[in-house]
Motif scaffolding. Structure first.
Motif, PDB file in Angstrom:
ATOM      1  N   PRO A  67       0.820  -1.214   0.000  1.00 28.49           N
ATOM      2  CA  PRO A  67       0.000   0.000   0.000  1.00 28.49           C
ATOM      3  C   PRO A  67       0.853   1.263   0.000  1.00 28.49           C
ATOM      4  N   GLN A  93       8.480  -3.498  10.552  1.00 28.31           N
ATOM      5  CA  GLN A  93       9.771  -3.462  11.240  1.00 28.31           C
ATOM      6  C   GLN A  93      10.482  -2.138  10.919  1.00 28.31           C
ATOM      7  N   SER A  94      11.628  -1.931  11.570  1.00 23.15           N
ATOM      8  CA  SER A  94      12.440  -0.754  11.241  1.00 23.15           C
ATOM      9  C   SER A  94      12.896  -0.872   9.777  1.00 23.15           C
ATOM     10  N   PRO A  95      13.267   0.254   9.139  1.00 21.54           N
ATOM     11  CA  PRO A  95      13.777   0.168   7.765  1.00 21.54           C
ATOM     12  C   PRO A  95      14.916  -0.854   7.613  1.00 21.54           C
ATOM     13  N   GLY A 104       2.817   4.162   1.311  1.00 22.81           N
ATOM     14  CA  GLY A 104       3.440   4.345   2.615  1.00 22.81           C
ATOM     15  C   GLY A 104       4.069   3.092   3.188  1.00 22.81           C
ATOM     16  N   ALA A 105       4.003   1.980   2.481  1.00 24.19           N
ATOM     17  CA  ALA A 105       4.535   0.719   3.012  1.00 24.19           C
ATOM     18  C   ALA A 105       6.065   0.716   3.077  1.00 24.19           C
ATOM     19  N   GLY A 106       6.698   1.615   2.308  1.00 25.50           N
ATOM     20  CA  GLY A 106       8.165   1.660   2.282  1.00 25.50           C
ATOM     21  C   GLY A 106       8.741   1.181   0.958  1.00 25.50           C
ATOM     22  N   LYS A 107       7.922   1.140  -0.094  1.00 22.03           N
ATOM     23  CA  LYS A 107       8.390   0.643  -1.393  1.00 22.03           C
ATOM     24  C   LYS A 107       9.528   1.497  -1.946  1.00 22.03           C
ATOM     25  N   GLY A 108       9.348   2.816  -1.891  1.00 27.21           N
ATOM     26  CA  GLY A 108      10.379   3.705  -2.429  1.00 27.21           C
ATOM     27  C   GLY A 108      11.674   3.607  -1.635  1.00 27.21           C
ATOM     28  N   THR A 109      11.541   3.617  -0.314  1.00 28.75           N
ATOM     29  CA  THR A 109      12.705   3.538   0.577  1.00 28.75           C
ATOM     30  C   THR A 109      13.499   2.262   0.304  1.00 28.75           C
ATOM     31  N   PHE A 160      10.170   9.254  11.957  1.00 31.99           N
ATOM     32  CA  PHE A 160      10.741   7.908  11.841  1.00 31.99           C
ATOM     33  C   PHE A 160      12.063   7.860  11.089  1.00 31.99           C
ATOM     34  N   ARG A 169       2.823   7.396   8.459  1.00 33.02           N
ATOM     35  CA  ARG A 169       4.002   7.477   7.584  1.00 33.02           C
ATOM     36  C   ARG A 169       3.798   8.492   6.466  1.00 33.02           C
ATOM     37  N   ASN A 221      13.575   9.729   0.325  1.00 31.72           N
ATOM     38  CA  ASN A 221      12.477   9.791   1.298  1.00 31.72           C
ATOM     39  C   ASN A 221      12.981  10.000   2.707  1.00 31.72           C
ATOM     40  N   PHE A 222      12.288  10.838   3.463  1.00 32.06           N
ATOM     41  CA  PHE A 222      12.557  10.998   4.899  1.00 32.06           C
ATOM     42  C   PHE A 222      11.222  11.044   5.630  1.00 32.06           C
ATOM     43  N   HIS A 223      11.287  11.082   6.967  1.00 36.29           N
ATOM     44  CA  HIS A 223      10.077  11.189   7.767  1.00 36.29           C
ATOM     45  C   HIS A 223      10.359  12.103   8.941  1.00 36.29           C
ATOM     46  N   ARG A 226       5.703  12.124   5.797  1.00 33.15           N
ATOM     47  CA  ARG A 226       6.754  11.918   4.788  1.00 33.15           C
ATOM     48  C   ARG A 226       7.280  13.254   4.267  1.00 33.15           C
TER      49      ARG A 226
HETATM   50  P1  ADP Z   1       5.921   4.048  -0.493  1.00 32.17           P
HETATM   51  O1  ADP Z   1       6.911   4.240  -1.615  1.00 32.17           O
HETATM   52  O2  ADP Z   1       5.510   2.613  -0.326  1.00 32.17           O
HETATM   53  O3  ADP Z   1       4.742   4.966  -0.590  1.00 32.17           O
HETATM   54  P2  ADP Z   1       7.963   5.294   1.213  1.00 32.17           P
HETATM   55  O4  ADP Z   1       9.200   4.492   1.014  1.00 32.17           O
HETATM   56  O5  ADP Z   1       7.880   6.616   0.540  1.00 32.17           O
HETATM   57  O6  ADP Z   1       6.664   4.393   0.887  1.00 32.17           O
HETATM   58  O7  ADP Z   1       7.782   5.490   2.796  1.00 32.17           O
HETATM   59  C1  ADP Z   1       6.696   6.273   3.314  1.00 32.17           C
HETATM   60  C2  ADP Z   1       7.190   7.074   4.527  1.00 32.17           C
HETATM   61  O8  ADP Z   1       7.480   6.175   5.620  1.00 32.17           O
HETATM   62  C3  ADP Z   1       8.479   7.854   4.300  1.00 32.17           C
HETATM   63  O9  ADP Z   1       8.392   9.057   5.036  1.00 32.17           O
HETATM   64  C4  ADP Z   1       9.568   6.941   4.863  1.00 32.17           C
HETATM   65  O10 ADP Z   1      10.668   7.694   5.366  1.00 32.17           O
HETATM   66  C5  ADP Z   1       8.851   6.235   5.993  1.00 32.17           C
HETATM   67  N1  ADP Z   1       9.278   4.834   6.175  1.00 32.17           N
HETATM   68  C6  ADP Z   1       9.707   3.951   5.224  1.00 32.17           C
HETATM   69  N2  ADP Z   1       9.992   2.749   5.765  1.00 32.17           N
HETATM   70  C7  ADP Z   1       9.715   2.860   7.097  1.00 32.17           C
HETATM   71  C8  ADP Z   1       9.791   1.942   8.201  1.00 32.17           C
HETATM   72  N3  ADP Z   1      10.196   0.679   8.031  1.00 32.17           N
HETATM   73  N4  ADP Z   1       9.420   2.416   9.419  1.00 32.17           N
HETATM   74  C9  ADP Z   1       9.004   3.686   9.595  1.00 32.17           C
HETATM   75  N5  ADP Z   1       8.915   4.587   8.594  1.00 32.17           N
HETATM   76  C10 ADP Z   1       9.257   4.193   7.355  1.00 32.17           C
END
Ligand code: ADP
Ligand code: ADP
Ligand code: ZN
Length: 215
Positions: free
Chosen positions: A11, A198-200, A13-18, A140, A122, A135-137, A126
């Protein structure tokens, strides 16, 4: 196998880009992402494709899907020139999944699972680099200096669609259109479900192990 074909699902915000950035660097594959490609072409004229709006912008700001014809063409072109790839943000509905099947085969399919409440936190927190897209948060994954990209020194901004209204709609669009795509891939030999809460670094460890095992 030297150049894996990797699909990352999950979905918003799942962390796909990161995680895709890490995969691209570590496995030497190209990061193909429809979100970034569309953001770079928000105002392109798509009126000849018989769409409701004349550019991608209105769809994206509302958190609706950009019409399939536009997105399919972007992916087809990107995959033609890529050897190995990690594909992020596509397919988002079953028609796109059928298109992808005609374009290429897949070695690994990673599915990141994260609960809805965490996704909202998230996405609304973001921040992305206006120059390089990192990507940053705000909570987080804080950059060393507030508002400044660790990777390139660029300015960190909030995306137009990372407001609560658009986020809610994107999560609904995911449940309706994209969740069935994930179920469709569950039977694929390369399918691996990853605990995305989990953590990144924890997520990355699981992803790295899954790719090593599959290819
Ligand atoms: P997507 O590409 O799936 O939409 P992102 O990689 O952009 O997701 O991550 C969404 C937000 O959550 C960003 O601000 C990112 O820094 C943060 N994030 C990514 N992975 C984690 C994680 N494992 N735990 C907490 N925050 C995360
Ligand atoms: P997120 O990382 O939050 O999931 P993306 O950056 O992947 O968001 O996508 C941003 C927006 O771009 C989507 O809300 C949608 O409007 C459009 N988009 C991206 N990929 C697709 C796709 N495969 N099909 C249709 N629209 C897309
Ligand atoms: Zn940057």
């Amino acid at each position: 196998m030297s150049s894996p074909h990797i699909l990352i699902l999950g979905p918003p915000g799942a962390g796909k880009g990161t995680q895709s950035s890490r995969i691209a660097e570590s496995f030497g594959v190209e990061h193909v992402t429809t979100g970034d490609a569309l953001r770079a072409n928000k105002d392109m004229d798509i009126s000849d494709m018989d769409t409701e709006y004349d550019t991608p912008r209105a769809y994206m700001e509302a958190g609706d899907l950009v019409p399939d014809a536009v997105v399919n063409a972007i992916v087809e072109e990107a995959l033609t020139s890529a050897d190995g790839f990690v594909l992020d943000g596509y397919p988002r509905n079953m028609d796109q999944a059928d298109e992808l099947e005609d374009m290429t085969d897949l070695d690994v399919i990673l599915s990141l699972s994260v609960g809805r409440e965490e996704l909202v936190d998230r996405l609304t927190g973001r921040r992305v680099c206006d120059d390089c897209g990192a990507n940053f948060h705000v909570e987080f994954d804080q950059p060393e200096e507030a508002g400044v990209c660790d990777e390139c020194g660029g300015e960190l901004i909030q995306r137009d669609d990372d407001n609560e209204e658009s986020v809610t709609n994107r999560l609904d669009v995911f449940d309706e259109n994209t969740a069935p795509v994930i179920d469709h891939y569950r039977d694929h030999a390369g399918f691996v479900e990853i605990d995305g809460e989990q953590s990144p670094d924890g997520v990355w460890a699981d992803i790295e192990a899954a790719i090593d095992e599959q290819v």
